[in-house]
Enzyme design. Structure first.
Site, short mmCIF file in Angstrom:
data_model
loop_
_atom_site.label_atom_id
_atom_site.label_comp_id
_atom_site.label_asym_id
_atom_site.label_seq_id
_atom_site.Cartn_x
_atom_site.Cartn_y
_atom_site.Cartn_z
N PHE A 79 35.13 -38.69 -11.40
CA PHE A 79 35.98 -38.71 -10.22
C PHE A 79 35.68 -39.96 -9.40
O PHE A 79 34.66 -40.62 -9.62
CB PHE A 79 35.76 -37.43 -9.39
CG PHE A 79 37.02 -36.64 -9.20
CD1 PHE A 79 37.70 -36.12 -10.29
CD2 PHE A 79 37.55 -36.42 -7.93
CE1 PHE A 79 38.86 -35.39 -10.12
CE2 PHE A 79 38.71 -35.69 -7.75
CZ PHE A 79 39.38 -35.18 -8.84
N GLN A 131 43.08 -39.48 5.50
CA GLN A 131 43.07 -39.92 4.10
C GLN A 131 44.48 -39.97 3.51
O GLN A 131 45.20 -38.98 3.53
CB GLN A 131 42.21 -38.99 3.25
CG GLN A 131 42.16 -39.40 1.78
CD GLN A 131 40.99 -38.78 1.05
OE1 GLN A 131 41.05 -37.61 0.65
NE2 GLN A 131 39.91 -39.53 0.89
N HIS A 133 46.15 -40.25 0.03
CA HIS A 133 45.80 -40.08 -1.38
C HIS A 133 46.58 -41.10 -2.20
O HIS A 133 47.77 -41.29 -1.97
CB HIS A 133 46.16 -38.66 -1.84
CG HIS A 133 45.56 -38.28 -3.16
ND1 HIS A 133 45.99 -38.82 -4.35
CD2 HIS A 133 44.55 -37.43 -3.47
CE1 HIS A 133 45.27 -38.30 -5.33
NE2 HIS A 133 44.39 -37.45 -4.83
N LEU A 159 51.29 -33.93 -4.67
CA LEU A 159 50.01 -34.48 -5.08
C LEU A 159 49.87 -34.54 -6.60
O LEU A 159 50.15 -33.58 -7.30
CB LEU A 159 48.90 -33.59 -4.51
CG LEU A 159 47.47 -33.93 -4.93
CD1 LEU A 159 47.07 -35.28 -4.38
CD2 LEU A 159 46.51 -32.85 -4.45
N GLU A 190 43.58 -36.79 -8.58
CA GLU A 190 42.72 -37.89 -8.98
C GLU A 190 42.18 -37.68 -10.40
O GLU A 190 41.74 -38.62 -11.06
CB GLU A 190 41.55 -37.97 -7.99
CG GLU A 190 40.68 -39.19 -8.14
CD GLU A 190 39.80 -39.37 -6.91
OE1 GLU A 190 40.35 -39.57 -5.81
OE2 GLU A 190 38.57 -39.29 -7.04
N ARG A 234 39.16 -43.52 -2.46
CA ARG A 234 40.59 -43.34 -2.23
C ARG A 234 41.18 -44.35 -1.26
O ARG A 234 42.29 -44.83 -1.47
CB ARG A 234 40.86 -41.91 -1.74
CG ARG A 234 40.69 -40.91 -2.84
CD ARG A 234 40.93 -39.50 -2.37
NE ARG A 234 40.90 -38.60 -3.52
CZ ARG A 234 40.94 -37.28 -3.43
NH1 ARG A 234 41.01 -36.70 -2.24
NH2 ARG A 234 40.92 -36.53 -4.51
N HIS A 280 47.10 -37.03 3.07
CA HIS A 280 46.55 -35.97 2.23
C HIS A 280 45.49 -35.11 2.92
O HIS A 280 45.41 -33.91 2.68
CB HIS A 280 45.96 -36.62 0.99
CG HIS A 280 45.33 -35.66 0.02
ND1 HIS A 280 46.03 -34.59 -0.51
CD2 HIS A 280 44.09 -35.60 -0.53
CE1 HIS A 280 45.24 -33.92 -1.34
NE2 HIS A 280 44.06 -34.50 -1.35
N ARG A 328 36.75 -39.44 2.54
CA ARG A 328 36.18 -38.37 1.72
C ARG A 328 36.32 -38.71 0.24
O ARG A 328 37.36 -39.18 -0.20
CB ARG A 328 36.92 -37.05 2.00
CG ARG A 328 36.51 -35.92 1.09
CD ARG A 328 37.20 -34.62 1.43
NE ARG A 328 38.63 -34.61 1.18
CZ ARG A 328 39.18 -34.47 -0.02
NH1 ARG A 328 38.44 -34.37 -1.10
NH2 ARG A 328 40.50 -34.45 -0.15
#
Lengths: 326, 560
Positions: free
Chosen positions: B114, B227, B229, B239, B242, B273, B337, B372
């Protein structure tokens, strides 16, 4: 959605309304017409109605991405998750869409149904993992295949579409229902669960359990997440029989069906009915008698001694080949 | 009037995990939520949950450092240490409850890579990890016989003698208002994504919890940290996890170039991100996009792999855009996001108001700082949900009996009746859309003084219309029209704090990227912004700052 310059499309909706405030409740149909982006879903259209035409229209929705399970309702008579139903797919030529609340559940207001029916069914299957031991440290060991197999069941988002369109629940409110049985399957197939046999026995013995499904396929057709509850129910039945549960009319029915076709190349319906009930089950046989008499009056009673199908040899061959393959 | 020891607002991961903890301790607990627990937005988390498995000998400090670097050094390091060191046990516990995490060839938990992390330490269930965990925690709540006030909407916290002692709420199914007294209240009511438009967030993410605490005098911290995304589906804003990049997906511009090479040669598509979203926006702004998007390309992974590991992504791509990801790249763009900012708490979820806790997206502990990491949000919910529950159990032992006061429900009934009695005015949706579009415009992937002042000006205009909208539905049963009006009031509070924080921070850090001040300024701004509701202050907000807690990682330049 983000492109303000794009064209719009007209959506015509005929929505079943219900207002419980009126004494005894008032039901009526109301027509709406809204302009939305051509890619819009049925949910986008309903939100447009709610926000721009009629703030009194009640519906549930949250994620808009087919994962929260809030927006199940009937579109043209069939349950759908409206956030993943595009208008062009259900009304390609601008036809009016009929929107109603889901079936088999009590309507609270407009398109909102009570969740009690659905979750009381779920609660009947002890819907939580019951392992025989808890590892002192680390995780349970289980194959990836066994976990990926469970994804089919875990994909269920509890939207209620299968319950809405279940043809058994329509006549028998005691049926445990497709969603709850699929939930049960998720535990009987989980290698970490220790109650497999007990769960199968309960679902086998229980009034309204796994044998009450009539295999109409409706739940498979309307499930928006590919859970295919009926397929899960059939797997439960196989597992229950394999685990030695052969005391039900469901099992007798299956066995009689199998033997009858093997022997005669066709179904012996009279025998099927009696076998299913059980030859010593006098009360159930007495229940069947009026049906038999009525059928006889209309000339619909199957022959007591079945005819053999002309090519029953071929059927037998097929049986043998399949049995050998097993 | 209802009474409990502990009342938890919200039935998502943080709320249910807290509830499990309180139940295990034998205290009387209830969850109150405006939606049924399985409808909560935790569902939408797709890719996974991060954890260094210390029982396998993995060092949690690696995860802690990646998290802190990801946060652009704004996270409080003591809080990150707690999260990282408790992560392994938190994930294993979820597995033992029944979560069907993906396995390796030995039948043990298997990982995927990730963003922003050196090691692959993300545990997952296909691309439905949030949903799979939420449903298992819901199963546990059924097993424990948890008391849930389903579809009850909280309108106000009850504060008595400076401590939180319950809530006033509306039972949406009947329209009746009720007082629920509690010795401790845990807010686990999720984020505030709908303050922006578009957003990946569910329509229910309206910042209710943040506003409830803000109105009760609790500061909202680092609210400017929004954030975006990197991969939200073109047109729909849905969405796309990721995990698509974690499993090896590429991001391409219009000439087929993997443009991340230019800004993050080592991490490529798996940079943090904020970094990826800025790179995408730059491609789009400089004319190398495809109709305002870039392309997410999974073709080289093959159909079988895509369907096994990323089934949900393939489902939405086909359903919503008619694109088969095994055959074609899918257009994506950055989309609002997550909000790193939130109700300021300590590592036990405590706020400055005794008896009031917060956990999950609505809280700011702070473990996410200015950005984050993907798959840290689920971890945050279960670690700090559990800790809040555990601490609340101890706290309630020090609290006396419930008061019989009915003051709050009286005033709330009057306030809501007045709202219903307003003459016909603007529609709630019109005001809300104006607010949310102005926020996205001014507080975007890139921002500067002028854009943020634009957002403020827009918000001042929106606030001036807050007395002028009306509620069309006057009925009692399932009156969502009324709920949307109350939610709009909550959202405006959140927007106010976001804009105030953004205008205060005179640097670029993480998600707060100012094109007019492009550098991070540790000397002056290694600080949290704290927004207090204060009618005497300019625009109704008083902004203070506080130092960031540094334990063992001195800020360094952030390169991916």
């Amino acid at each position: 959605m983000t492109d303000a310059t794009a064209n719009t499309m007209k959506v015509k909706l005929k929505i079943k309304r219900f207002d419980p405030a009126e004494s005894g409740g008032k039901t009526w149909w109301q027509d709406y017409e809204v302009d939305v982006h051509p890619d819009s879903t049925v949910l986008d259209s309903l939100i447009e109605v709610r926000e721009q035409n009629d703030g009194t229209l009640a519906l549930r929705c949250a994620c808009r991405a087919s994962i929260c399970g809030s927006c199940g309702m009937k579109v043209n008579g069939s349950a759908k998750l409206v956030c993943k139903t595009r208008v062009v797919d259900v009304a390609p030529n601008g036809e009016q869409l009929t929107i109603e609340p889901m079936g088999n559940q009590h309507v609270v207001r407009d398109l909102v149904v009570s969740l009690d029916t659905f979750f009381s069914q779920i609660n009947r299957v002890e819907p939580y993992l019951q392992p025989s031991f808890v590892p002192e440290s680390g995780e349970y060991t289980a194959s990836n295949e066994s976990m990926e197999n469970l994804l089919t069941g875990m994909n269920c988002i509890m939207c209620g579409c299968c319950v809405s369109d279940c043809t058994v629940l329509e006549v028998d409110a005691n049926f445990i229902g497709p969603a709850a049985l699929a939930k049960a399957w998720r535990f009987t197939e989980d290698p970490r669960d220790s109650k497999r046999d007990e769960r199968l026995k309960n679902l086998n013995d229980e009034d309204g359990g796994m044998w009450d499904c009539t295999r109409c396929m409706k739940c498979v057709e309307v499930c928006p997440k590919g859970v295919a509850p009926m397929d899960r129910i059939m797997e439960l039945r196989e597992a229950a029989i394999e685990a030695g549960n052969t005391n039900t009319s469901g099992y007798h029915h299956t066995e009689s069906f199998y033997n009858s076709v093997k022997k005669h190349g066709r179904l012996d319906e009279t025998r099927l009915a009696i076998d299913s009930a059980g030859w010593t089950n006098i009360p159930r046989l007495l229940d069947l008698a009026p049906i038999g008499i009525a059928a006889m009056r209309k000339g619909k009673l199957p022959p007591v001694f079945p005819h053999k199908a002309e090519d029953n040899k071929k059927v037998k061959d097929l049986y043998e080949r399949v049995e050998d393959a097993d | 009037m209802y009474e409990h020891d502990v009342l938890i607002i919200g039935g998502g991961l943080a709320g249910l995990r807290a509830a499990v903890e309180v139940t295990r301790a034998g205290a009387d607990v209830a969850v109150i939520s405006k939606v049924h627990p399985v409808r909560s937005h935790s569902n939408a988390a797709q890719g996974g949950i991060n954890a260094p498995l210390t029982d396998r000998g993995e060092d949690w400090k690696g995860h802690a450092f990646d998290t802190i670097k990801g946060s652009d050094f704004l996270a409080d390091q003591d809080a990150v240490e707690v999260m990282s060191s408790e992560a392994g046990e938190a994930v294993l516990e979820l597995e033992r409850m029944g979560v069907i995490f993906s396995r390796d060839e030995n039948g043990k938990l298997g990982t995927r890579a990730f963003g922003g992390q050196k090691e692959a330490r993300t545990y997952f269930v296909g691309a439905i990890t949030g949903s799979a965990i939420l449903h298992v925690l819901f199963e546990q709540s059924l097993k424990l016989g948890l008391n849930v006030y389903e579809e009850w909407f909280v309108t106000k916290l009850i504060i008595e003698d400076g401590a939180c002692r319950g809530v006033v709420s509306i039972d949406l199914k009947t329209g009746e208002m009720h007082t629920i007294k509690a010795k401790a209240v845990i807010i686990a009511a999720g984020g505030a994504g709908r303050v922006f438009e578009p957003s990946t967030n569910a329509l229910i993410c309206t910042g209710d919890g943040l506003s409830l605490a803000y109105r009760a005098g609790v500061p909202l911290m680092d609210m400017e940290m929004i954030q975006y995304h990197p991969t939200t589906l073109a047109r729909t804003g849905i969405l796309m996890s990721e995990a698509a990049r974690g499993e090896g997906g590429y991001l391409l511009n219009s000439s087929g170039e993997r443009f991340m090479q230019k800004v993050a040669p080592e991490y490529m598509e798996l940079a943090s991100r904020d970094v990826v979203s800025r790179a995408e926006q730059t491609e789009i702004d400089e004319g190398r996009g495809v109709d305002g998007n870039v392309l997410l390309d999974l073709r080289h992974l093959g159909r079988e792999y895509i369907e096994a590991k990323l089934g949900y992504l393939q489902e939405v791509s086909v359903e919503f855009l008619g694109i088969d990801m095994a055959e074609q790249p899918v257009p994506v763009q950055p989309g609002m996001h997550y909000i790193m900012g939130g109700i300021k708490t300590n590592i036990d979820g405590e706020t400055v108001v005794p008896g009031l806790y917060a956990a999950g997206e609505c809280a700011n502990v702070s473990v996410h700082g200015a950005n984050r990491l993907g798959a840290n949000s689920l971890l945050d919910t279960v670690v700090f949900g559990r800790r809040s529950g555990a601490h609340a159990v101890e706290y309630i032992k020090t609290v006396g009996d419930h008061s019989k006061s009915e003051e709050d429900i009286k005033s709330e009934k009057a306030r809501i009746q007045a709202l219903l009695d307003r003459p016909k005015g603007e529609r709630v949706a019109t005001v809300r859309n104006d607010m949310a579009r102005g926020m996205t415009k001014g507080i975007g992937v890139f921002r500067d003084q002028a854009s943020m002042e634009g957002a403020l000006e827009n918000l001042v205009n929106v606030k001036s219309r807050m007395d002028g909208f009306s509620v069309e539905n006057k009925g009692k049963v399932f009156n969502t029209d009324l709920m949307f009006a109350l939610e709009l009031e909550f959202m405006v509070d959140c927007a106010e704090a976001v804009v105030a924080g953004a205008l205060t921070r005179k640097e670029s850090r993480g998600a707060h990227y100012r094109t007019d001040i492009t550098e991070r300024d540790d000397e002056n701004w290694l600080k949290h912004t704290l927004m207090y509701k204060d009618e005497t202050a300019e625009n109704g907000v008083r902004v203070e700052t506080s130092d960031v807690t540094i334990t063992q990682w001195e800020p360094i330049k952030r390169v991916y």
